[in-house]
Motif scaffolding. Structure first.
Motif, PDB file in Angstrom:
ATOM      1  N   VAL A   1     -62.963 -32.901  15.475  1.00  0.00           N
ATOM      2  CA  VAL A   1     -61.874 -33.642  16.088  1.00  0.00           C
ATOM      3  C   VAL A   1     -60.647 -33.517  15.187  1.00  0.00           C
ATOM      4  CG1 VAL A   1     -61.177 -35.852  17.070  1.00  0.00           C
ATOM      5  CG2 VAL A   1     -63.602 -35.282  16.939  1.00  0.00           C
ATOM      6  N   PHE A   2     -59.492 -33.221  15.795  1.00  0.00           N
ATOM      7  CA  PHE A   2     -58.260 -33.019  15.053  1.00  0.00           C
ATOM      8  C   PHE A   2     -57.209 -34.025  15.499  1.00  0.00           C
ATOM      9  CE2 PHE A   2     -60.538 -29.081  15.528  1.00  0.00           C
ATOM     10  CZ  PHE A   2     -60.551 -28.563  14.251  1.00  0.00           C
ATOM     11  N   GLY A   3     -56.448 -34.530  14.519  1.00  0.00           N
ATOM     12  CA  GLY A   3     -55.378 -35.465  14.832  1.00  0.00           C
ATOM     13  C   GLY A   3     -54.439 -35.605  13.649  1.00  0.00           C
TER      14      GLY A   3
ATOM     15  N   ALA B   1     -60.365 -44.755  15.162  1.00  0.00           N
ATOM     16  CA  ALA B   1     -60.525 -44.542  16.606  1.00  0.00           C
ATOM     17  C   ALA B   1     -61.656 -43.551  16.889  1.00  0.00           C
ATOM     18  CB  ALA B   1     -59.218 -44.043  17.217  1.00  0.00           C
ATOM     19  N   VAL B   2     -61.688 -42.460  16.141  1.00  0.00           N
ATOM     20  CA  VAL B   2     -62.727 -41.441  16.357  1.00  0.00           C
ATOM     21  C   VAL B   2     -64.106 -42.013  16.038  1.00  0.00           C
ATOM     22  CG1 VAL B   2     -63.640 -39.228  15.542  1.00  0.00           C
ATOM     23  CG2 VAL B   2     -61.192 -39.470  16.024  1.00  0.00           C
ATOM     24  N   LEU B   3     -64.225 -42.688  14.921  1.00  0.00           N
ATOM     25  CA  LEU B   3     -65.530 -43.260  14.557  1.00  0.00           C
ATOM     26  C   LEU B   3     -65.971 -44.318  15.557  1.00  0.00           C
ATOM     27  CD1 LEU B   3     -65.283 -43.430  10.682  1.00  0.00           C
ATOM     28  CD2 LEU B   3     -66.643 -41.894  12.089  1.00  0.00           C
ATOM     29  N   SER B   4     -65.028 -45.089  16.059  1.00  0.00           N
ATOM     30  CA  SER B   4     -65.352 -46.106  17.063  1.00  0.00           C
ATOM     31  C   SER B   4     -65.900 -45.454  18.334  1.00  0.00           C
ATOM     32  CB  SER B   4     -64.098 -46.923  17.365  1.00  0.00           C
ATOM     33  OG  SER B   4     -64.339 -47.828  18.400  1.00  0.00           O
ATOM     34  N   ILE B   5     -65.275 -44.368  18.759  1.00  0.00           N
ATOM     35  CA  ILE B   5     -65.738 -43.648  19.958  1.00  0.00           C
ATOM     36  C   ILE B   5     -67.129 -43.073  19.721  1.00  0.00           C
ATOM     37  CG2 ILE B   5     -65.345 -41.587  21.377  1.00  0.00           C
ATOM     38  CD1 ILE B   5     -62.286 -42.224  21.001  1.00  0.00           C
ATOM     39  N   ILE B   6     -67.329 -42.439  18.579  1.00  0.00           N
ATOM     40  CA  ILE B   6     -68.633 -41.845  18.284  1.00  0.00           C
ATOM     41  C   ILE B   6     -69.711 -42.925  18.252  1.00  0.00           C
ATOM     42  CG2 ILE B   6     -70.007 -40.611  16.552  1.00  0.00           C
ATOM     43  CD1 ILE B   6     -67.964 -38.814  17.987  1.00  0.00           C
ATOM     44  N   ARG B   7     -69.427 -44.025  17.583  1.00  0.00           N
ATOM     45  CA  ARG B   7     -70.431 -45.104  17.472  1.00  0.00           C
ATOM     46  C   ARG B   7     -70.729 -45.759  18.811  1.00  0.00           C
ATOM     47  NH1 ARG B   7     -68.075 -46.345  11.946  1.00  0.00           N
ATOM     48  NH2 ARG B   7     -69.719 -45.606  10.555  1.00  0.00           N
ATOM     49  N   LYS B   8     -69.795 -45.700  19.736  1.00  0.00           N
ATOM     50  CA  LYS B   8     -70.024 -46.241  21.081  1.00  0.00           C
ATOM     51  C   LYS B   8     -71.142 -45.464  21.787  1.00  0.00           C
ATOM     52  CE  LYS B   8     -67.598 -46.373  25.505  1.00  0.00           C
ATOM     53  NZ  LYS B   8     -66.330 -46.046  26.169  1.00  0.00           N
TER      54      LYS B   8
ATOM     55  N   THR C   1     -61.049 -37.048  24.175  1.00  0.00           N
ATOM     56  CA  THR C   1     -59.848 -36.396  24.714  1.00  0.00           C
ATOM     57  C   THR C   1     -58.933 -37.370  25.447  1.00  0.00           C
ATOM     58  OG1 THR C   1     -61.066 -35.674  26.679  1.00  0.00           O
ATOM     59  CG2 THR C   1     -60.920 -34.117  24.850  1.00  0.00           C
ATOM     60  N   ALA C   2     -59.443 -38.512  25.860  1.00  0.00           N
ATOM     61  CA  ALA C   2     -58.612 -39.527  26.510  1.00  0.00           C
ATOM     62  C   ALA C   2     -57.819 -40.346  25.496  1.00  0.00           C
ATOM     63  CB  ALA C   2     -59.488 -40.454  27.355  1.00  0.00           C
ATOM     64  N   ASN C   3     -58.192 -40.277  24.224  1.00  0.00           N
ATOM     65  CA  ASN C   3     -57.520 -41.072  23.196  1.00  0.00           C
ATOM     66  C   ASN C   3     -56.246 -40.353  22.758  1.00  0.00           C
ATOM     67  OD1 ASN C   3     -56.883 -42.006  20.379  1.00  0.00           O
ATOM     68  ND2 ASN C   3     -58.545 -43.412  20.901  1.00  0.00           N
TER      69      ASN C   3
ATOM     70  N   LEU D   1     -55.724 -34.976  18.986  1.00  0.00           N
ATOM     71  CA  LEU D   1     -54.989 -33.802  19.455  1.00  0.00           C
ATOM     72  C   LEU D   1     -55.918 -32.769  20.080  1.00  0.00           C
ATOM     73  CD1 LEU D   1     -52.572 -33.328  16.418  1.00  0.00           C
ATOM     74  CD2 LEU D   1     -52.097 -34.418  18.625  1.00  0.00           C
ATOM     75  N   MET D   2     -57.140 -32.654  19.537  1.00  0.00           N
ATOM     76  CA  MET D   2     -58.097 -31.677  20.046  1.00  0.00           C
ATOM     77  C   MET D   2     -59.500 -32.079  19.623  1.00  0.00           C
ATOM     78  SD  MET D   2     -58.335 -27.545  19.243  1.00  0.00           S
ATOM     79  CE  MET D   2     -56.707 -27.601  18.583  1.00  0.00           C
ATOM     80  N   ALA D   3     -60.464 -31.824  20.499  1.00  0.00           N
ATOM     81  CA  ALA D   3     -61.881 -32.059  20.189  1.00  0.00           C
ATOM     82  C   ALA D   3     -62.659 -30.821  20.597  1.00  0.00           C
ATOM     83  CB  ALA D   3     -62.394 -33.290  20.920  1.00  0.00           C
ATOM     84  N   LEU D   4     -63.440 -30.308  19.655  1.00  0.00           N
ATOM     85  CA  LEU D   4     -64.257 -29.108  19.911  1.00  0.00           C
ATOM     86  C   LEU D   4     -65.714 -29.417  19.686  1.00  0.00           C
ATOM     87  CD1 LEU D   4     -62.108 -26.572  17.853  1.00  0.00           C
ATOM     88  CD2 LEU D   4     -62.039 -26.939  20.303  1.00  0.00           C
TER      89      LEU D   4
END
Length: 91
Positions: A21-23, A32-39, A82-84, A88-91
């Motif tokens: 994940v890039f930002g 934000a990324v960790l919160s999404i992953i942990r969800k 990708t909705a967040n 910028l990009m998720a691979l």
């Protein structure tokens, strides 16, 4: 899951899966990324996360290794990432 859905995935579940994940470099991005992953992932190993800043420090690349249980789980993770607006990009 029907036979067609199973055959379209080359992954065998459960499996370890790497998400990149890039930002912009910020605490908010990482949280934000960790919160999404942990969800979507019940347990992250201690060594599951790697941070890499860009050369000028403006961007951050997060590499997260998750234990994926299904294609649907991965689809949901990518959909939320990708909705967040901070991603910028998720691979």
């Amino acid at each position: 899951m029907d036979k067609d859905a199973r055959s379209e995935s080359l992954l065998k579940f459960p499996c370890d899966f790497v998400i990149k994940v890039f930002g912009l470099a910020s605490d908010e991005f990482e949280v934000a990324v960790l919160s999404i992953i942990r969800k979507h992932v019940s347990e992250l190993r201690e060594d599951a996360l790697r941070f890499r800043p860009s050369k000028d420090g403006k961007y951050t690349a997060l590499t997260i290794t998750v234990r994926a249980e299904s294609k649907e789980q991965l689809d949901n993770i990518y959909r939320d990432l990708t909705a967040n607006s901070l991603v910028l990009m998720a691979l």
